[in-house]
Design a protein around this motif. Structure first.
Motif, PDB file in Angstrom:
ATOM      1  N   ILE A  95       0.840  -1.206   0.000  1.00 42.33           N
ATOM      2  CA  ILE A  95       0.000   0.000   0.000  1.00 42.33           C
ATOM      3  C   ILE A  95       0.876   1.258   0.000  1.00 42.33           C
ATOM      4  O   ILE A  95       0.637   2.200  -0.770  1.00 42.33           O
ATOM      5  CB  ILE A  95      -0.957  -0.010   1.210  1.00 42.33           C
ATOM      6  CG1 ILE A  95      -1.966  -1.155   1.078  1.00 42.33           C
ATOM      7  CG2 ILE A  95      -1.696   1.325   1.343  1.00 42.33           C
ATOM      8  CD1 ILE A  95      -2.720  -1.483   2.355  1.00 42.33           C
ATOM      9  N   LEU A 130       0.899   4.100  -2.921  1.00 41.12           N
ATOM     10  CA  LEU A 130       0.570   5.495  -2.599  1.00 41.12           C
ATOM     11  C   LEU A 130       1.716   6.424  -2.973  1.00 41.12           C
ATOM     12  O   LEU A 130       1.503   7.499  -3.551  1.00 41.12           O
ATOM     13  CB  LEU A 130       0.244   5.632  -1.107  1.00 41.12           C
ATOM     14  CG  LEU A 130      -1.051   4.972  -0.618  1.00 41.12           C
ATOM     15  CD1 LEU A 130      -1.158   5.069   0.902  1.00 41.12           C
ATOM     16  CD2 LEU A 130      -2.286   5.606  -1.266  1.00 41.12           C
ATOM     17  N   CYS A 151      -6.413   0.143  -1.415  1.00 45.03           N
ATOM     18  CA  CYS A 151      -6.060   1.260  -2.295  1.00 45.03           C
ATOM     19  C   CYS A 151      -7.278   1.796  -3.044  1.00 45.03           C
ATOM     20  O   CYS A 151      -7.426   3.016  -3.225  1.00 45.03           O
ATOM     21  CB  CYS A 151      -4.960   0.837  -3.272  1.00 45.03           C
ATOM     22  SG  CYS A 151      -3.344   0.666  -2.489  1.00 45.03           S
ATOM     23  N   ILE A 188      -7.422   5.094  -5.266  1.00 48.87           N
ATOM     24  CA  ILE A 188      -6.454   4.665  -6.292  1.00 48.87           C
ATOM     25  C   ILE A 188      -7.187   3.820  -7.329  1.00 48.87           C
ATOM     26  O   ILE A 188      -7.853   2.841  -6.983  1.00 48.87           O
ATOM     27  CB  ILE A 188      -5.311   3.840  -5.660  1.00 48.87           C
ATOM     28  CG1 ILE A 188      -4.514   4.679  -4.652  1.00 48.87           C
ATOM     29  CG2 ILE A 188      -4.392   3.232  -6.708  1.00 48.87           C
ATOM     30  CD1 ILE A 188      -3.632   5.738  -5.241  1.00 48.87           C
ATOM     31  N   PHE A 216      -3.034   1.355  -9.622  1.00 51.99           N
ATOM     32  CA  PHE A 216      -2.552   0.289  -8.740  1.00 51.99           C
ATOM     33  C   PHE A 216      -1.646  -0.684  -9.503  1.00 51.99           C
ATOM     34  O   PHE A 216      -0.533  -0.991  -9.055  1.00 51.99           O
ATOM     35  CB  PHE A 216      -3.731  -0.475  -8.128  1.00 51.99           C
ATOM     36  CG  PHE A 216      -3.285  -1.626  -7.253  1.00 51.99           C
ATOM     37  CD1 PHE A 216      -2.912  -1.403  -5.943  1.00 51.99           C
ATOM     38  CD2 PHE A 216      -3.215  -2.923  -7.762  1.00 51.99           C
ATOM     39  CE1 PHE A 216      -2.472  -2.455  -5.133  1.00 51.99           C
ATOM     40  CE2 PHE A 216      -2.775  -3.981  -6.961  1.00 51.99           C
ATOM     41  CZ  PHE A 216      -2.411  -3.743  -5.642  1.00 51.99           C
TER      42      PHE A 216
END
Length: 460
Positions: free
Chosen positions: A128, A132, A292, A297, A302
Motif C-alpha cells: 500500500i 501510494l 487502495c 487509487i 494500482f
C-alpha cells in the motif's frame, strides 16, 4: 521580545525496539528533543540511532534521565513493569505513552487504516505504501520492516490526511495487555488471516481469535473491514453483521507462472508481471488493491505501481542467485508463515530441489506444548532443516526440547536438526547445488550465521 516556543522533549524507555527507534528518529527529524535508554540495542537499530546522534552512551536504565522538563515518556514493549525510569516518571506525574497510544495521539484528525493479521500484514502494508508513494499521495505510516524507497519505518506529519498502520495483536506495553491495534481506532481495517501465535500471551486458540473479533467489532459507522475469505475463522468474523460497516472479502489474485515469473491476470489492464510470488502474496496483492481502491487509487494506477514492488525487507528477500540456484531469506517463523513461504518457493520453481531451513527462535516456537503446530509445515521442502539453540530455550526459561521432539512435531523422519550454526553451514555447503534453491526462514539469525558468506560459498 517573545520567546519561540521549544519543541517537546520526549524520552524513550527501550529506544532500541524496531518501531521505537524509528519513531525516535522521526521525532528527532521534526526537531523534537529526543533522549532514550535501553539495556540492549542490536543492529540495525544501534547504527541508525547512532547516525542521528540518538544512541545512548551507555546501556542500562538511568533515573537521572527522567526530569521535570520532559513533556512525555514513550514506553517500549521490552522494558519491564518494574523499570526504574518508568517508576520515576510515574512518581513525577510525567505523561507515559506506549508507542501505539502516541501514534494515535498524533493521528486523531487523520483517516486511519490498520493492516492486521497473523501473517502478511507487513507485506500488505508495504504494498500500500509503495502504491501510494508511486502515485504521489501524501500520507503517514507505520510499518514493521524496511521498505525500498522509504528511509524510515515511521512517518508522522501534520499535513497528511491519512495514516496507514501495520497493527500488531501482541500486547501494547509491560503495563498494558491490550493488543496494539486496538489503540489506533481505525476507520478501515484489513485482517489478512488468523493463525495461532504469541503462545505466551494467548495460551488458547480462542483467546487469540478473540483479539481480531474485538478489532472488527470496534470499527465505527461508515467503517470498513477487508478480510481474506479463504480463512474459515476470519470469514466468520468478517461476514458478521455490523450496522453501517462495509464488509469486503478478498481472495487469491488470478495469476499464472511462466519461466519462474509470476504474472497477474486482470480484466481491464491485461497481464501484469510482478516481482513477488506465492499464493500468500497473491492474496496480499488482492488485499492491498482493496484498500487502495477505497483510498481513491484506480486499478490502472494500482497495477502500474505494483509491478515495481520488490517486497519488504527479509520477506522472500533474494540474497544471491546464478543460472540454477536462488538463495532467499524470509522472516517466517510462525507455523503458518513457514508453510506458506516454503510452498510458495516450491510452486514458483517446481523443477528445482528446495532446501528449506527454519529456525525455532521465538517463545512460541520453542515451547514444547506449541511445537505440534509445526506438523507437516515443511512438507513442500525436498530437504528440510530445523535449527535451534538450546541456550535460547534455557534463556527463555522453557522446558528443554530434544531433536526427537522436533522431528516428532514436524512429522518428518528425514528432518535434519542442528543446534550448532557452524555444523548447519557445513551441511549446507556439502550439498549439491545444481538446480536447487535455498530458503532460510527466521526472525533471528541462525546463531549469527554469515548469510552473505554462505550465499557466496554456495553460489561459487
Amino acid at each position: 521580545m517573545s520567546q519561540i516556543p521549544s519543541l517537546p522533549k520526549i524520552h524513550f524507555i527501550s529506544i532500541g525496539g524496531s518501531v521505537m527507534h524509528n519513531l525516535a528518529i522521526e521525532l528527532h527529524l521534526q526537531g523534537f528533543n529526543v533522549t532514550g535508554s535501553d539495556d540492549e540495542i542490536y543492529e540495525p537499530s544501534s547504527d541508525r540511532l547512532s547516525k542521528h546522534g540518538l544512541l545512548p552512551s551507555k546501556t542500562g536504565w538511568f533515573t537521572d534521565k527522567i526530569s521535570s522538563d520532559l513533556d512525555a515518556v514513550i514506553l517500549g514493549m521490552h522494558a519491564r513493569q518494574d523499570n526504574p525510569e518508568l517508576a520515576k516518571a510515574r512518581e513525577m506525574g510525567i505523561k507515559v505513552y506506549s508507542y501505539p497510544e502516541y501514534i494515535f495521539e498524533k493521528s486523531q484528525n487523520k483517516q486511519r487504516v490498520v493492516i492486521a493479521g497473523s501473517h502478511g500484514k507487513t507485506t500488505i502494508t508495504s504494498m500500500i505504501l509503495h502504491v501510494l508513494k508511486f502515485n504521489k499521495r501524501i500520507f503517514n505510516y507505520l510499518v514493521g520492516a524496511q521498505v525500498e524507497g522509504f528511509e524510515n519505518m515511521v512517518k508522522l506529519s501534520e499535513t497528511a490526511p491519512l495514516i496507514v498502520i501495520e497493527g500488531d495483536e501482541y500486547f501494547t506495553s509491560p503495563i498494558d495487555p491490550t493488543p496494539k491495534f486496538m489503540h489506533y481506532e481505525p476507520h478501515m481495517a484489513l485482517i489478512s488471516g488468523i493463525a495461532w501465535d504469541h503462545f505466551n500471551v494467548f495460551p488458547t486458540w480462542e483467546s487469540y481469535v478473540k483479539q481480531f473479533e474485538l478489532l472488527a467489532d470496534s470499527l465505527p459507522k461508515a467503517g470498513a473491514i477487508i478480510f481474506d475469505e479463504t480463512d474459515d475463522m476470519l470469514n466468520v468474523i468478517g461476514q458478521k453483521e455490523r450496522p453501517d460497516v462495509i464488509s469486503e472479502p478478498y481472495n487469491v489474485h488470478p495469476n499464472k507462472i511462466e519461466n519462474g515469473k509470476t504474472i497477474l491476470i486482470t480484466a481491464e489492464q491485461g497481464e501484469i508481471p510482478v516481482l513477488v510470488f506465492g499464493n500468500h502474496n497473491m492474496k496480499n496483492v488482492s488485499g492491498a488493491r482493496a484498500i487502495c481502491e477505497r483510498l481513491g487509487i484506480t486499478d490502472e494506477e494500482f497495477y502500474l505501481a505494483i509491478q515495481s514492488f520488490k517486497g519488504a525487507s527479509k520477506r522472500l528477500e533474494l540474497l544471491g542467485s546464478n543460472d540454477s540456484v536462488n538463495i532467499y531469506r524470509d522472516f517466517a517463523h510462525a507455523p503458518s508463515k513457514v508453510e506458506a513461504t516454503t510452498s510458495a518457493l516450491k510452486e514458483q520453481f517446481p523443477e528445482r530441489t528446495l532446501v528449506a531451513c527454519a529456525e525455532l527462535h521465538t517463545f512460541s516456537s520453542l515451547n514444547k506444548a506449541f511445537l505440534k503446530q509445526y506438523r507437516r509445515k515443511l512438507k513442500a521442502a525436498d530437504i528440510a532443516v530445523v535449527y535451534y539453540n538450546p541456550l535460547t530455550v534455557e534463556h527463555k526459561r522453557l522446558e528443554p526440547i530434544s531433536e526427537d521432539d522436533i522431528r516428532e512435531a514436524f512429522k518428518r523422519d528425514d528432518l535434519n536438526v542442528f543446534t550448532d550454526s557452524g555444523e548447519l553451514a557445513a551441511f549446507l555447503e556439502s550439498l549439491a547445488w545444481k538446480d536447487t534453491n535455498l530458503l532460510l526462514m527466521s526472525s533471528g539469525t541462525f546463531g549469527e550465521l554469515d548469510f552473505k558468506g554462505l550465499a557466496l560459498e554456495i553460489l561459487s
